[in-house]
Design an enzyme around this catalytic site. Structure first.
Site: not given
Lengths: 496, 441
Positions: A310, A268
Site C-alpha cells: 500500500c 504491508h
C-alpha cells in the site's frame, strides 16, 4: 566578421553527417568526415570541426562511458592510438577549454584550424573508426553495460493470512529463475513459511492462481533468509555488504560495478515505510541511504526497484543515487489490493499488481526484446484499482532501450574468441618458480555435532543485576514526591 | 572506477646510452627472436622499464617492412632513420602505458581467483572422453599463473560433468553438413549450464570457468557461426568476468560399425591455446591494433610477455589508488552524516593504514618502483575495504537525535503535564507559607 559567422552558424543535423559519409570514396575517420563537412557547408568555416559539438553533447548526456571517438582527443594525444578510450573527463574538460579559446581568438582560428586539421588528418584519420564502426559503437552505447545479474526478493510479512505476499515473492522468483538468473545470484528472503505452514490444506505448495493452476513453490526453491532472519538489519546488511565474516556465500550480495540488480519488496506498507515482521519498519530514507552506500562502493551498475505494498510510491520518493529505476503498485494515499481468494485454501492468493506482472513475465523468454515501457503499462487502473507508478529520472538510459531481460533475465555479453596463443607442444614443463610448500595433510574430521555432555551439564548463566537507571529512578522519585506533597505527608504512615 | 575529478599524468623517464660489447654480440644474431633471447640475461630490466635498441637501417635483424620489434621480455628493437624522434613516444605509450581494457578489475581482484576447467560430456554413451588436465595445467597454465601471482592468488580446479547439455538447439546446415550455433544464441548457452558447475560452492573468490564441450554424436560436428556466417576458427567464445567455452568436435568414425562409446583423447595443446588466449582476454591483455611496421613477439609457452605484466600492474595500481580514495571519501561522508556513530579502534587503525599505504604507493609510483607501488596499493585497498565494510558501521544501529525525540516525547509529555503543574502548585504554596509566617491565632 569571423566572430559573427561563428555565432550564426547553425547546429549540424544527423542528415548532414549522412550526406558527408555517402559522398566519400572510401571510409575515413571521423576527423576526415567532419573536415569534409566543414568544406561542404561553406558558410561556417571559422567554428572548427563541428564534430566536437556532437562529441561533447554525447559526453554530457551520459556522464559515464562515452563510446563515440572524440576527434579532438585523438588530435591532442597522438601517441594513444588503437581503440583505447582515453579517460573521459579530462578530455571533456579539454574540449571545453578548446572551444572557449576558439571563441576568444576568432580571428586566428582559420589558421589554427587548418593546421590542427592537417595534423589530425595525418595522425587520426585513416586508422580511426569506419562509418559502420561508429554505428556499432552507437548501438553499444544504448545497451546496458552489465555483465551479471542479481536479484534480491523480499517478503516482509508473516502469518497465514499474508499468504499472498509470499506468493508474490515466489512468483517473481520463479520468473527470474526461468529467465536465467541462477540461484547463486538470487537472495530470497521470506518472512514466513507458507508451504509447510500447519494451516496449509495443500502442503508443500504455494499457489498463485485460483483453482490451484500454478504452484510457484516448485521443486527447487532456495530460500536464503527465512522466518525471523528477515529483519531490517539483515536486509540492510545484505544491501550494503556489511555482513559479519561468518555469513555463508548464499546469503551475500556479491555484486560488482557491472551488475544489474533487481530488488523486489512486498508486504504491508504505509506512507514512507514498509513493515517488517509486524514489529519493525524500514523507512524510505533508510532505503535511499542504503542505495547511496551501494552506489558509493559501486555495488551496482543499474538497479530496478519494484515494490508492491500500500502507498508504495512513497518508498521511492527519496532515492537520490543515479541509475535507479523504480516501480510501485500504488500511489501515496492509495491501497494496493489483493487479487482473488481461493475458497479451498481460504486466503487471498496474490496481489493484483504482482499477478499482472507475473502474467506479463510469463510471456517473456530469454531472447525477447520487450522493453520497460511495456512493464510500466502492466496494470492499468481498471484492472488494479490502484494507480501503479514509476520513477525513471535517476536512470540514465531511456526506458525504451532497457530490455526486460536486462534485469529479470541473465543475458550475458559474449564475444567470439578470435585469437589464440601458439604453444610449443614439445617444450618440457617449466619448473615452477614458486616453492610449493608441502603441508602435512592431517586427517580431517568433523567437530562434535551435538555435544550432549556439554549441554546437560551447562549451568544457567547468571545475569548480573543492574540497578535501575537514573532516568527511571528520577521519574519515580518525582512522582512519589509530588503525590505526597499534594495529598499530604500524613498518608505515609499508612503505607509503611 | 575513479571518481569524476581524478586525472592521471604519466611521465616517462628516458635514459640514453650506447650498447655494451656483449649486447653488440647478442645483436649480431640471425633473427630478431634469437637476439631477444640472447639479450634477456644481459639486461637489468626491472619491473616497468623497457629497453629499446636502435639498430642500423640496413641491419638484417628485422624483417622487411618491420621497423619496430617488441620482444617477449622487456626489450624492443627499432630500426634507425626516418622520423626516429616520433618513434619512442608511440612505442613507449602503446606498449607500456596504455591501459588494458579493465575486464577483470574490481574489488574482487584482490583476494584471488578460482579457475575451474570443466569438461562437459552430454553423451557418454557415444563418447568416452579422456583429458589429461593435470599435465596440461602444469605445463601450460601454471607458468602464466606464476607470472600473474604478483597480481592475485590463483587456485585451479577441474571437473567432468556428464549429461550437461547446452541450452540451445543448434541448426543443421546442409551445405557444410554440420550443425551451427549462431552468435545471438550464444548468450543463452551459459545459463542452464552454470547451475551445474558448482561455482558458488567453491569459494568466496570470483570464479573463472573454462568449459570444454564435446557435442553429442547426433549433433556433431558443431561449429560456432560468427556475424558473417562463417564458422569461427577457434570454435570458442568467452564472456567477460565469467570465463570461456570451447567446442571440441570429435571426428566421425571411419566406419559406421565402430562400437560406441568412442574413446576420445582430447588434444590438450589445441584446447589450452584457446583457453589461455581467453584467460588473457579476461585479464584485459588483448592485442590492440598496432601499425603494420610493428611486430609483437608472441609470448609462447610463458603465456605472458613481461611488458604485458608491467602494463597490468600499472593499471591495477592506478585503479587501486583511485578505489582507495573513493572508499575513504565515502566512508568519511557516512561518518559526517551520522553524528553519533561509534568507530571501533580496529576500524580506525585500518583507515590509518589505508591512508599510509596509499601515500607510499603514490610515492613509489612517482619514483617508478612498480613492484613496491603495487604491493602498497594492494595493502591500501584491503585495509580500506575492511574499514568500509566493517559490520559495526551499519547506519541503522545509530539513532539520530531527532528520532530519539520523536519516540520519547509523545510518551512522556502527556504524563509530565500533571507532574509539572503539581510542582508549580507546590512551589506556590511554599512561597505563600513563607510570606505569612505569623498567621497564628
Amino acid at each position: 566578421m569571423a566572430r559573427s559567422a561563428a555565432t550564426t552558424a547553425p547546429a549540424l543535423q544527423k542528415r548532414d553527417f549522412k550526406q558527408a559519409l555517402q559522398g566519400l570514396a572510401r571510409p575515413r575517420g571521423l576527423r576526415c568526415v567532419t573536415k569534409r563537412l566543414a568544406r561542404l557547408r561553406a558558410g561556417a568555416p571559422a567554428r572548427g570541426p563541428p564534430g566536437e559539438h556532437d562529441g561533447r553533447r554525447t559526453q554530457r548526456r551520459t556522464g559515464r562511458r562515452p563510446h563515440l571517438p572524440r576527434p579532438e582527443a585523438a588530435a591532442r594525444r597522438p601517441h594513444m592510438r588503437g581503440g583505447h578510450s582515453p579517460p573521459p573527463f579530462p578530455a571533456a574538460a579539454e574540449a571545453g577549454t578548446l572551444r572557449r579559446r576558439r571563441g576568444k581568438m576568432a580571428a586566428a582560428v582559420p589558421a589554427v584550424g587548418c593546421v590542427r586539421a592537417a595534423a589530425a588528418l595525418l595522425l587520426g584519420c585513416c586508422g580511426a573508426a569506419l562509418a559502420s564502426g561508429v554505428q556499432d559503437q552507437a548501438e553499444q552505447f544504448f545497451r546496458s553495460g552489465h555483465t551479471n545479474n542479481w536479484a534480491v526478493l523480499v517478503c516482509t510479512s508473516r502469518f497465514w493470512f499474508n499468504y499472498r505476499h509470499v506468493a508474490n515473492t515466489l512468483s517473481v522468483y520463479r520468473s527470474v529463475k526461468r529467465l536465467g538468473i541462477p540461484d547463486s545470484h538470487i537472495v530470497l528472503m521470506l518472512a514466513d513459511d507458507m508451504a509447510c505452514n500447519p494451516r496449509n490444506p495443500k502442503p508443500a505448495t504455494v499457489f498463485s492462481h485460483k483453482n490451484m493452476e500454478l504452484n510457484v513453490y516448485g521443486d527447487d526453491v532456495e530460500v536464503d533468509y527465512r522466518g525471523y532472519e528477515v529483519t531490517v538489519e539483515n536486509f540492510l546488511r545484505v544491501l550494503t555488504g556489511r555482513i559479519p565474516p561468518s555469513t555463508p556465500r548464499s546469503k551475500r550480495l556479491l555484486s560488482d560495478d557491472r551488475s544489474n540488480i533487481l530488488i523486489y519488496m512486498t508486504g504491508h506498507g504505509g506512507n514512507g515505510f514498509l513493515k517488517f515482521q509486524d514489529s519493525e519498519e524500514i523507512t524510505n530514507v533508510e532505503l535511499a541511504d542504503a542505495f547511496e552506500q551501494m552506489w558509493q562502493k559501486r555495488r551496482y551498475n543499474e538497479l530496478l526497484f519494484i515494490i508492491d505494498t500500500c502507498q508504495g510510491a512513497s518508498m521511492y520518493e527519496r532515492f537520490y543515487s543515479p541509475n535507479i529505476m523504480a516501480l510501485a503498485s500504488s500511489q501515496v494515499g492509495e491501497d494496493s489490493l489483493s487479487h482473488q481468494p481461493d475458497l479451498a485454501i481460504g486466503v487471498h492468493l496474490m496481489d493484483r499488481y504482482t499477478f499482472y506482472v507475473l502474467e506479463f513475465l510469463e510471456e517473456i523468454h530469454p531472447a525477447s526484446q520487450t522493453n520497460m515501457n511495456d512493464l510500466f503499462q502492466v496494470c492499468p487502473k481498471s484492472l488494479c484499482v490502484s494507480t501503479p507508478g514509476h520513477r525513471t529520472d535517476l536512470f540514465q538510459r531511456d526506458p525504451q532501450n532497457v530490455l526486460i531481460t536486462d534485469f529479470f533475465g541473465s543475458v550475458r555479453k559474449v564475444e567470439i574468441t578470435t585469437e589464440t596463443i601458439s604453444l610449443d607442444r614439445d617444450l618440457a614443463g617449466f619448473e615452477s618458480k614458486l616453492p610449493k610448500d608441502e603441508l602435512a595433510t592431517e586427517p580431517l574430521k568433523y567437530a562434535e555435532q551435538f555435544p550432549v555432555a556439554q549441554i546437560i551439564h551447562q549451568k544457567p548463566k547468571q545475569k548480573d543485576w543492574h540497578p535501575p537507571g537514573g532516568f527511571i529512578l528520577g521519574l519515580w522519585a518525582l512522582i512519589i514526591m509530588v503525590f505526597f506533597k499534594t495529598y499530604g505527608i500524613k498518608h505515609m504512615k499508612h503505607i509503611f | 572506477p575513479p571518481a569524476v575529478r581524478t586525472s592521471i599524468t604519466s611521465r616517462y623517464e628516458m635514459v640514453y646510452r650506447s650498447t655494451t660489447a656483449r649486447e653488440e654480440a647478442a645483436l649480431g644474431a640471425a633473427s630478431a627472436r634469437e637476439a631477444d633471447t640472447a639479450l634477456h640475461p644481459l639486461q637489468d630490466a626491472s619491473l616497468g622499464s623497457l629497453t629499446v635498441y636502435v639498430v642500423p637501417e640496413t641491419s638484417s635483424l628485422l624483417p622487411q617492412g618491420v621497423s619496430v620489434y617488441v620482444g617477449k621480455h622487456r626489450s624492443a628493437l627499432v630500426r634507425a632513420g626516418g622520423g626516429l624522434a616520433a618513434r619512442p613516444a608511440p612505442l613507449g605509450s602503446s606498449v607500456v602505458a596504455a591501459r588494458p581494457a579493465s575486464a577483470l578489475t574490481g574489488c574482487g581482484s584482490l583476494a584471488g581467483y578460482e579457475i575451474t576447467f570443466s569438461l562437459l560430456n552430454p553423451d557418454p554413451k557415444s563418447h568416452a572422453v579422456d583429458w589429461d588436465i593435470e599435465d596440461a595445467v602444469n605445463r601450460y597454465v601454471q607458468p602464466i599463473l606464476d607470472k600473474l601471482s604478483l597480481v592475485a592468488n590463483f587456485s585451479v580446479d577441474s571437473q567432468i560433468l556428464y549429461y550437461a547439455v547446452l541450452g540451445v538447439t543448434p541448426r543443421f546446415d546442409k551445405e557444410s553438413s554440420s550443425f551451427l550455433l549462431s552468435t545471438h544464441s550464444l548468450p543463452h548457452v551459459i545459463n542452464p549450464v552454470e547451475a551445474r558447475l558448482g561455482s558458488s560452492a567453491a569459494s568466496l573468490h570470483p570464479v573463472l570457468n573454462f568449459l570444454l564441450y564435446v557435442p553429442e554424436h547426433s549433433h556433431s560436428p558443431l561449429y560456432i557461426q560468427d556475424k558473417d556466417g562463417a564458422p569461427v576458427s577457434t570454435n570458442a567464445f568467452h564472456s567477460p568476468r565469467w570465463g570461456g567455452i570451447m567446442i571440441y568436435n570429435v571426428e566421425a568414425p571411419a566406419s559406421p560399425q565402430v562400437s560406441l562409446p568412442l574413446h576420445v583423447d582430447v588434444d590438450m595443446v589445441r584446447v589450452m591455446e584457446v583457453f589461455l588466449a581467453q584467460l588473457r582476454l579476461l585479464f584485459g591483455l588483448s592485442r590492440e591494433e598496432l601499425p603494420p611496421e610493428f611486430l609483437l613477439e608472441s609470448p609462447g609457452n610463458e603465456g605472458l610477455a613481461d611488458w604485458e605484466l608491467d602494463r597490468l600492474l600499472w593499471a591495477h595500481t592506478m585503479e587501486n589508488i583511485a578505489t582507495v580514495s573513493t572508499t575513504l571519501t565515502s566512508l568519511a561522508q557516512l561518518l559526517d552524516k551520522i553524528g553519533n556513530i561509534v568507530i571501533k579502534d580496529d576500524v580506525a587503525s585500518e583507515v590509518y593504514r589505508a591512508v599510509a599505504s596509499a601515500q607510499s604507493a603514490m610515492a613509489e609510483l612517482a619514483t617508478g618502483h612498480l613492484h613496491s607501488a603495487f604491493q602498497a596499493s594492494k595493502e591500501a585497498v584491503t585495509s580500506s575495504e575492511r574499514a568500509f565494510f566493517d559490520p559495526s558501521l551499519l547506519h541503522l544501529l545509530y539513532f539520530p537525535d531527532d528520532q530519539k525525540f520523536a519516540i520519547y516525547i509523545p510518551l512522556y509529555l502527556p504524563m509530565s503535564v500533571p507532574i509539572l503543574l503539581s510542582l508549580a502548585k507546590i512551589v506556590r504554596e511554599t512561597r505563600q507559607r513563607k510570606k505569612e509566617p505569623t498567621k497564628m491565632d
